[in-house]
Design an enzyme around this catalytic site. Structure first.
Site, PDB file in Angstrom:
ATOM      1  N   GLY A  18      24.653  13.733  22.062  1.00 19.31           N
ATOM      2  CA  GLY A  18      23.532  12.933  22.544  1.00 19.31           C
ATOM      3  C   GLY A  18      22.234  13.383  21.909  1.00 19.31           C
ATOM      4  O   GLY A  18      21.884  14.567  21.954  1.00 19.31           O
ATOM      5  N   GLY A  22      17.071  15.159  26.105  1.00 18.05           N
ATOM      6  CA  GLY A  22      17.699  16.446  26.377  1.00 18.05           C
ATOM      7  C   GLY A  22      18.355  17.054  25.156  1.00 18.05           C
ATOM      8  O   GLY A  22      18.209  18.245  24.882  1.00 18.05           O
ATOM      9  N   GLU A 178       7.149  -2.524  34.993  1.00 17.40           N
ATOM     10  CA  GLU A 178       6.514  -2.640  33.681  1.00 17.40           C
ATOM     11  C   GLU A 178       7.002  -3.882  32.945  1.00 17.40           C
ATOM     12  O   GLU A 178       6.219  -4.584  32.293  1.00 17.40           O
ATOM     13  CB  GLU A 178       6.781  -1.370  32.872  1.00 17.40           C
ATOM     14  CG  GLU A 178       6.060  -0.164  33.445  1.00 17.40           C
ATOM     15  CD  GLU A 178       6.345   1.138  32.711  1.00 17.40           C
ATOM     16  OE1 GLU A 178       5.534   2.079  32.835  1.00 17.40           O
ATOM     17  OE2 GLU A 178       7.375   1.214  32.013  1.00 17.40           O
TER      18      GLU A 178
END
Length: 441
Positions: A18, A22, A178
């Protein structure tokens, strides 16, 4: 020979699955540590997801919020980047299974695989709604939003025009708020002079939230401010309104049918299947329950960070699935790995430092919860803008986003109003309904 067999023996290999907040934080934190790092992601770019909705609403171009992962580590020869998708983990053999490259071995593994949207047991709804997780999602949604106005321009049937110009946003969290505000501004300002047969300002934007308030994690007065500002933008805000069904004609919410050609799903997330791969304890949304040092219990050399994890904060509640949590966990895991490699004691348990939460609710307006300080309006919008510019990767991206925002603020224009992706489902649906209600040229 598989990548597992090709592992060099002299340096530990850290595999990071990933390349989001992170994963990148972990890889960056390992700079100078004597390990070989392999970063695996199914795309070749890092995506700044907080601004993805602006790509979907034609305010920004895809390249403004994404950078190639390889370019981030071009000066780090110990870092290898693979564009591939993890499909499983063999903990006994210490390998990650990959969709394309077979297997890759690891000494330490960091899972930063993120999350997907949850359909609350109704996976069939996914066929009829748009989500926002990838650039492809954003481009597909942008195409569908803009095409709705284009097709409405050529229609004569009032009910069909109304359906095309009705946009339903499901979920009243930051993304939903948003997105609803951005669609309202697109319809009421940016497109207001572009059409001859329809009034784009007549578009109906409906925001459905199952709970009693928007922005549930924010203080009540900030939630109330966001609602009022959205209503000033002519967004219909429906709280305590759960969605009962989603189909190709729209939604049923709160027992009422809303016909819409564009249903935008921003409600709830589920973790990617890392817990299943590891046969580890997981939370209700499938997130891996991790130890205070971000390891997976029973697997001392496997870490997990970000949205794929379930960790309790100091207040006894699970940490939120937001970028700052993932970044701080990634940086912490890098410290733990560095300490292990050097033979030093591991740092103290991970503690999340919450700097606050923000959400933009329209032009020159936002809400910000900074703990003791809570802001609304223009000041909050300036702070929101500065924070998002700061966290973007790359000077070019910061300059491009700043210039786009400045232009939009001065002119009410949006520079990325191009239809480059069009959902085949939308084409088919329109073809089936077509012709009888078309306006002659």
């Amino acid at each position: 020979m598989t990548l597992a067999q090709a592992k060099p023996a002299e340096r530990p290999r850290v595999v990071i699955v990933g390349a989001g907040f992170g994963g990148l934080a972990t890889a960056k934190g390992l700079a100078g540590v004597p390990v070989d790092v392999v970063v695996i992601d199914k795309t070749n770019h890092n995506l700044f997801q907080p601004l993805l909705y602006q790509v979907a609403t034609a305010a920004l171009a895809p390249s403004d919020i994404a950078v190639p992962v390889r370019s981030i580590f071009s000066d780090r020869p110990e870092v290898t980047v693979l564009m591939d998708e993890a499909t499983g983990i063999d903990t006994n053999r210490r390998v990650v299974r990959l969709a394309e490259a077979g297997e890759i071995g690891f000494d330490m593994l960091v899972l930063a695989t993120g999350s997907v949207y949850s359909w609350f047991g109704h996976d069939e709804w996914a066929e009829h709604a748009y989500v926002l997780k990838t650039l492809e999602d954003a481009l597909m949604l942008r195409g569908s939003l803009l095409a709705a106005f284009e097709w409405a321009e050529s229609r004569t049937d009032p009910s069909e025009i109304e359906r095309l110009l009705t946009f339903v946003v499901v979920g009243g969290g930051p993304t939903g708020v948003e997105l609803a505000g951005a669609i309202a501004e697109l319809a009421h300002s940016s497109l207001s002079r572009d059409f001859r047969h329809i009034r784009s300002s007549s578009a109906r934007i409906v925001l459905c939230e199952g709970g009693p308030h928007l922005l549930a994690g924010f203080p009540q007065h900030l939630s109330d401010y966001a609602r009022k500002h959205l209503e000033d933008l002519h967004v219909e805000v429906l709280t305590n309104t759960a969605v009962q069904s989603v189909d190709h004609d729209g939604v049923v919410a709160g027992g009422t049918r809303i016909n819409s050609a564009n249903v935008l799903w921003c409600a709830g997330t589920a973790a990617t299947p890392a817990a299943v791969w590891l046969q580890a304890d997981k939370s209700r949304n499938g997130a891996v329950k991790i130890a205070p040092d971000c390891t997976v219990p029973g697997h001392i050399d496997i870490f997990a960070v970000g949205d794929v994890t379930d960790m309790t904060g100091p207040n006894g509640k699970p940490l939120p699935g937001v970028g700052p949590v993932a970044k701080q966990q990634g940086a912490y895991v890098a410290e733990v790995i560095a300490a292990r490699v050097a033979g030093r004691p591991a740092p103290a348990r991970f503690v999340y430092k919450d700097a606050g939460s923000m959400a933009m609710v329209g032009r020159s307006s936002a809400v910000a919860d900074l703990g003791k300080v809570r802001l609304t309006g223009f000041v909050a919008w300036v702070l929101w803008s500065a924070v998002h510019l700061f966290f973007l990767i790359g000077t070019r991206n910061r300059i491009a986003v700043y210039l786009n925002w400045a232009w939009a603020w001065l002119t009410y224009g949006r520079g990325a109003r191009l239809i480059t992706r069009l959902d085949p489902r939308t084409r088919l649906e329109l073809k089936q309904q077509n012709d009888a209600g078309s306006r002659p040229v």
